[in-house]
Design a protein around this motif. Structure first.
Motif, PDB file in Angstrom:
ATOM      1  N   VAL A 123      39.181 -38.003 -61.827  1.00 40.64           N
ATOM      2  CA  VAL A 123      38.424 -39.104 -61.234  1.00 40.64           C
ATOM      3  C   VAL A 123      38.158 -38.914 -59.751  1.00 40.64           C
ATOM      4  N   SER A 124      38.872 -38.006 -59.109  1.00 41.74           N
ATOM      5  CA  SER A 124      38.655 -37.820 -57.672  1.00 41.74           C
ATOM      6  C   SER A 124      37.688 -36.677 -57.405  1.00 41.74           C
ATOM      7  N   GLY A 125      37.193 -36.038 -58.457  1.00 43.60           N
ATOM      8  CA  GLY A 125      36.292 -34.919 -58.255  1.00 43.60           C
ATOM      9  C   GLY A 125      37.016 -33.577 -58.286  1.00 43.60           C
ATOM     10  N   TYR A 126      38.312 -33.592 -58.557  1.00 38.33           N
ATOM     11  CA  TYR A 126      39.084 -32.357 -58.681  1.00 38.33           C
ATOM     12  C   TYR A 126      38.658 -31.661 -59.966  1.00 38.33           C
ATOM     13  N   CYS A 127      38.122 -30.457 -59.796  1.00 37.21           N
ATOM     14  CA  CYS A 127      37.482 -29.794 -60.943  1.00 37.21           C
ATOM     15  C   CYS A 127      38.495 -29.004 -61.766  1.00 37.21           C
ATOM     16  N   THR A 128      38.531 -29.270 -63.078  1.00 34.65           N
ATOM     17  CA  THR A 128      39.463 -28.554 -63.946  1.00 34.65           C
ATOM     18  C   THR A 128      38.739 -27.557 -64.842  1.00 34.65           C
ATOM     19  N   PHE A 129      37.460 -27.692 -64.948  1.00 35.60           N
ATOM     20  CA  PHE A 129      36.686 -26.712 -65.710  1.00 35.60           C
ATOM     21  C   PHE A 129      35.276 -26.664 -65.142  1.00 35.60           C
ATOM     22  N   ILE A 130      34.771 -25.458 -65.083  1.00 35.05           N
ATOM     23  CA  ILE A 130      33.346 -25.324 -64.746  1.00 35.05           C
ATOM     24  C   ILE A 130      32.857 -24.061 -65.436  1.00 35.05           C
ATOM     25  N   ASN A 131      31.640 -24.070 -65.967  1.00 33.71           N
ATOM     26  CA  ASN A 131      31.222 -22.890 -66.732  1.00 33.71           C
ATOM     27  C   ASN A 131      30.640 -21.828 -65.821  1.00 33.71           C
ATOM     28  N   GLU A 132      30.330 -20.688 -66.430  1.00 42.85           N
ATOM     29  CA  GLU A 132      29.926 -19.549 -65.607  1.00 42.85           C
ATOM     30  C   GLU A 132      28.547 -19.711 -64.988  1.00 42.85           C
ATOM     31  N   HIS A 133      27.777 -20.676 -65.494  1.00 40.46           N
ATOM     32  CA  HIS A 133      26.458 -20.844 -64.887  1.00 40.46           C
ATOM     33  C   HIS A 133      26.585 -21.225 -63.408  1.00 40.46           C
ATOM     34  N   TRP A 134      27.678 -21.854 -63.097  1.00 42.10           N
ATOM     35  CA  TRP A 134      27.927 -22.185 -61.686  1.00 42.10           C
ATOM     36  C   TRP A 134      27.888 -20.915 -60.834  1.00 42.10           C
ATOM     37  N   ALA A 135      28.554 -19.878 -61.340  1.00 38.59           N
ATOM     38  CA  ALA A 135      28.603 -18.633 -60.579  1.00 38.59           C
ATOM     39  C   ALA A 135      27.219 -17.998 -60.492  1.00 38.59           C
ATOM     40  N   ARG A 136      26.418 -18.185 -61.550  1.00 37.11           N
ATOM     41  CA  ARG A 136      25.070 -17.614 -61.513  1.00 37.11           C
ATOM     42  C   ARG A 136      24.191 -18.359 -60.520  1.00 37.11           C
ATOM     43  N   LEU A 137      24.385 -19.657 -60.448  1.00 38.64           N
ATOM     44  CA  LEU A 137      23.517 -20.499 -59.623  1.00 38.64           C
ATOM     45  C   LEU A 137      23.969 -20.500 -58.169  1.00 38.64           C
ATOM     46  N   VAL A 138      25.276 -20.557 -58.011  1.00 41.20           N
ATOM     47  CA  VAL A 138      25.850 -20.762 -56.687  1.00 41.20           C
ATOM     48  C   VAL A 138      26.609 -19.508 -56.317  1.00 41.20           C
ATOM     49  N   MET A 169      29.759 -21.110 -75.658  1.00 41.39           N
ATOM     50  CA  MET A 169      28.547 -21.921 -75.525  1.00 41.39           C
ATOM     51  C   MET A 169      28.383 -22.417 -74.103  1.00 41.39           C
ATOM     52  N   ALA A 170      29.484 -22.922 -73.569  1.00 43.68           N
ATOM     53  CA  ALA A 170      29.417 -23.481 -72.221  1.00 43.68           C
ATOM     54  C   ALA A 170      29.001 -22.411 -71.226  1.00 43.68           C
ATOM     55  N   ASN A 171      29.524 -21.192 -71.434  1.00 46.54           N
ATOM     56  CA  ASN A 171      29.244 -20.168 -70.441  1.00 46.54           C
ATOM     57  C   ASN A 171      27.865 -19.560 -70.556  1.00 46.54           C
ATOM     58  N   THR A 172      27.254 -19.697 -71.740  1.00 46.73           N
ATOM     59  CA  THR A 172      25.900 -19.161 -71.820  1.00 46.73           C
ATOM     60  C   THR A 172      24.855 -20.242 -71.545  1.00 46.73           C
ATOM     61  N   ALA A 173      25.280 -21.496 -71.443  1.00 43.81           N
ATOM     62  CA  ALA A 173      24.321 -22.584 -71.210  1.00 43.81           C
ATOM     63  C   ALA A 173      23.630 -22.387 -69.867  1.00 43.81           C
ATOM     64  N   PRO A 174      22.334 -22.682 -69.808  1.00 41.07           N
ATOM     65  CA  PRO A 174      21.610 -22.497 -68.551  1.00 41.07           C
ATOM     66  C   PRO A 174      21.750 -23.684 -67.601  1.00 41.07           C
ATOM     67  N   VAL A 175      22.744 -24.499 -67.828  1.00 40.92           N
ATOM     68  CA  VAL A 175      23.059 -25.553 -66.845  1.00 40.92           C
ATOM     69  C   VAL A 175      24.538 -25.445 -66.528  1.00 40.92           C
ATOM     70  N   VAL A 176      24.896 -26.002 -65.402  1.00 43.30           N
ATOM     71  CA  VAL A 176      26.305 -26.018 -65.042  1.00 43.30           C
ATOM     72  C   VAL A 176      26.979 -27.154 -65.818  1.00 43.30           C
ATOM     73  N   ILE A 177      28.128 -26.855 -66.429  1.00 44.69           N
ATOM     74  CA  ILE A 177      28.898 -27.898 -67.116  1.00 44.69           C
ATOM     75  C   ILE A 177      30.257 -27.960 -66.444  1.00 44.69           C
ATOM     76  N   TRP A 178      30.687 -29.160 -66.163  1.00 48.33           N
ATOM     77  CA  TRP A 178      31.957 -29.268 -65.440  1.00 48.33           C
ATOM     78  C   TRP A 178      32.799 -30.412 -65.960  1.00 48.33           C
ATOM     79  N   VAL A 179      34.094 -30.319 -65.661  1.00 46.35           N
ATOM     80  CA  VAL A 179      35.018 -31.411 -65.947  1.00 46.35           C
ATOM     81  C   VAL A 179      35.844 -31.626 -64.691  1.00 46.35           C
ATOM     82  N   THR A 180      35.920 -32.859 -64.253  1.00 44.31           N
ATOM     83  CA  THR A 180      36.756 -33.148 -63.084  1.00 44.31           C
ATOM     84  C   THR A 180      37.613 -34.358 -63.396  1.00 44.31           C
TER      85      THR A 180
END
Ligand code: ADP
Ligand code: MG
Length: 613
Positions: free
Chosen positions: A132-147, A119-130
């Motif tokens: 508290v310092s912004g260190y990213c532990t998860f990001i979905n594939e939409h990031w790669a499509r957008l960026v 679900m996360a990877n087909t979502a048309p928005v970027v979903i992320w988990v970081t």
């Protein structure tokens, strides 16, 4: 839990009571048990047993068993080799636990995890988990499509690399600030997309807390808001234009009063010099400059849409001929201007000022399209649009039209430019050269008057713009400056109301010189006070529109019932008065736009006095 003990010398296995419940077995041989092991797990488990029997370390395995009932269970087996101190037989002793419930839960978690990822990877928005310092532990594939960055590259602080350098520090510090407040997070930043263009994004995150209330992570999304930004920018721009228009309208108002004084007085002065006086030249220069300034304020007003629209029945040929000289000046010497006018042209209904504006806008565009010269042709013709052809034109209805064609031999337009031609603020010209309003205004005017536009243009092959206005019956209104000579002196009694002292003095002088009996007041209230003592009839009220105390329309409203024969002439330098606007559009009130020359005033006064209705 089953405890068991396997005597390797005799091959017998002792099992605790639970063996019956968990495995369906009692004590017996090892083969009882080994035979239950799921075929897919058997080799692995056999090997582990063999190793344990050889004393190569403890056994520790998780595997499936298939019971006699057909049921499959997950179990764990732990065992160790020991030597019986009395018999010296080797034994493998261990425990076996039922893991079925735990394994099922694990499988469920795995399945749900997989579902979430899908679900996360087909979502048309970027979903992320970081963290508290912004260190990213998860990001979905939409990031790669957008960026232009893979998911792997984005993890950790990799995502920051695609943020505009100017926005990076801010993004980081906003993380810190939100973390300190344990609050929601919102960042707006520019990022580099896969085509290496900067776009705008908004990232929103929400803190997630552990069970003990400690801060665990941010979960959030990123949405591309570039389009919103553009719309916002456009809205801001149009609001700016509107504010500018209002400002321009206000300035033009004051300016028009001054220009009335300048042109009025200089024209009066010119009349007082003998025609061979050398000083006349200087005065004429002042007049000419005043007129140029007046046409400038007129443009300002047109831009701010504060010109009064007075549609008149017009002969388009006359309008074209009238401003031909100005158009020639506009295009310069490298461009040839040709007119092709249909001699029996039908009439149209249009505001003459708007008509000129349309022509100017089209001609300026043609000029800009031909920086190295060329030819522009203005053609007028009659056309009829039948039902069938009208149907193929989304903006047109069948009928008779007068067509204005402007043809140039310039650079032409690409399909992209042609598609956006009428869009306000769309321009391909350098900053300061184009406003992108020209064709938007043309389109607005044509639409407003029930017409339609055809454009054909190819890159490098010039442009043909065809405007169509509905043909009307009637007689063409007299062009602006047709009447010549001063009208005969008058003797009627007028009431002149104007708040600007110098303008009032000038108007008073002009009207008195013309023979009129003039009562003067500097605003509506004063005029009413004056009339309280005046018993004679008033034949014409000449009044400014916007005045302190009591404005022109309000004054007229009070006086008209009292003097049923009285005519009214409004003067104004700006035109935002709804009543006058309305009346003018309906052809109900007489109006003279400031600045005007003394001659125009006396003519207009005569015209209004003589009008029969
Ligand atoms: P502006 O002239 O301020 O750019 P307009 O609304 O008048 O705004 O025109 C919008 C755009 O349409 C121009 O920037 C130009 O690219 C294109 N255009 C308009 N008229 C012509 C023409 N006659 N030939 C080529 N391009 C044209
Ligand atoms: Mg233009």
């Amino acid at each position: 839990m089953v405890a068991w003990d396997w005597n390797l010398a005799t091959g017998t296995v002792h099992r605790s009571e639970q063996a019956a419940e968990i495995l369906g077995l009692e004590s017996g041989t090892a083969d009882d048990f080994l035979g239950l092991i799921h075929s897919e797990d058997r080799d692995r488990v056999d090997a582990a047993f063999a190793a344990a029997k050889r004393g190569e370390g403890d056994l520790r395995e998780e595997f499936r068993v298939v019971l006699a009932t057909g049921q499959t269970r997950w179990v764990s087996a732990v065992a160790r080799l020991r030597i019986d101190p009395e018999t010296h037989h080797p034994h493998l002793a261990g425990v076996c636990r039922d893991l079925t419930d735990r394994k099922q839960a694990e499988l469920q978690i795995q399945a749900s995890e997989q579902r979430f990822r899908q679900m996360a990877n087909t979502a048309p928005v970027v979903i992320w988990v970081t963290d508290v310092s912004g260190y990213c532990t998860f990001i979905n594939e939409h990031w790669a499509r957008l960026v232009g960055q893979s998911v792997e590259q984005a993890l950790g602080f990799g995502w920051l690399e695609r943020i505009h350098p100017e926005d990076r520090e801010l993004a980081k510090s906003q993380f810190v600030a939100a973390t300190e407040r344990k609050s929601d997070l919102q960042l707006e930043y520019r990022f580099l997309d896969h085509a290496n263009n900067y776009r705008w994004a908004i990232a929103a995150g929400r803190p997630r807390f552990n069970r003990d209330g400690t801060f665990d992570a941010y979960i959030g999304c990123v949405v591309d808001i570039t389009e919103h930004r553009l719309l916002e920018e456009r809205l801001r721009q149009s609001q700016k234009m509107e504010a500018f228009g209002q400002l321009a309208g206000g300035v033009a108002h004051d300016f028009n009063n001054l220009l009335t004084i300048i042109t009025g007085n200089s024209e009066s002065l010119a009349e007082q010099f003998p025609s061979d006086d050398a000083r006349l030249e200087f005065v004429r220069e002042i007049c000419a400059a005043g007129q140029r300034a007046a046409s400038l304020t007129q443009q300002l007003l047109a831009f701010s849409r504060q010109t009064i629209l007075a549609s008149k029945v017009l002969d388009l040929n006359t309008v074209v001929s009238d401003i031909e000289r100005m158009l020639r000046r506009l295009i310069g010497e490298d461009i040839r201007l040709r007119l092709r006018q249909e001699p029996n042209l039908r009439l149209i209904k249009l505001d003459p000022g708007q008509c000129e504006q349309i022509l100017m806008n089209l001609i300026v565009n043609a000029r800009d399209a031909m920086p190295r010269g060329g030819e522009v042709e203005i053609e007028t013709s009659n056309v009829s649009l039948d039902e069938r052809r009208a149907a193929s034109h989304p903006e047109a209805i069948a009928g008779d039209y007068v067509r204005l064609t402007v043809r140039d031999t310039g650079c032409g337009m690409t399909p992209e430019v042609r598609a956006r031609l009428f869009e306000p603020y769309f321009t391909t010209k350098a900053v300061g050269k184009g406003t992108g309003l020209g064709m938007a205004v043309v389109h607005g005017i044509v639409k407003q008057n029930g017409g339609y536009i055809d454009v054909s243009s190819e890159p490098g092959a010039g442009a043909v713009i065809q405007l169509h206005f509905p043909a009307v019956e009637g007689t063409a209104a007299a062009p602006k400056n047709e009447a010549s000579g001063k009208p005969a002196p008058g003797s009627e009694s007028l009431l002149l109301v104007e708040d600007e002292d110098a303008v009032r003095r000038l108007l008073l002088r002009i009207l008195e010189q013309q023979g009129y009996q003039v009562l003067v007041a500097s605003n509506g209230r004063e005029a009413l006070a004056l009339l309280a003592e005046h018993r004679e009839p008033i034949e014409l009220l000449v009044t400014d529109v916007v005045m302190p105390e009591l404005g022109g329309p309000e004054l007229a409203h009070v006086l008209c019932p009292r003097y049923p024969e009285m005519k009214v002439l409004f003067l104004s330098g700006h035109t935002d008065d709804a009543m006058v606007r309305h009346g003018l559009v309906q052809d109900e009130v007489a109006f003279l736009q400031k600045p005007f020359s003394p001659l125009a005033l006396v003519r207009k006064v005569r015209e209004v006095l003589d009008a029969t209705d």
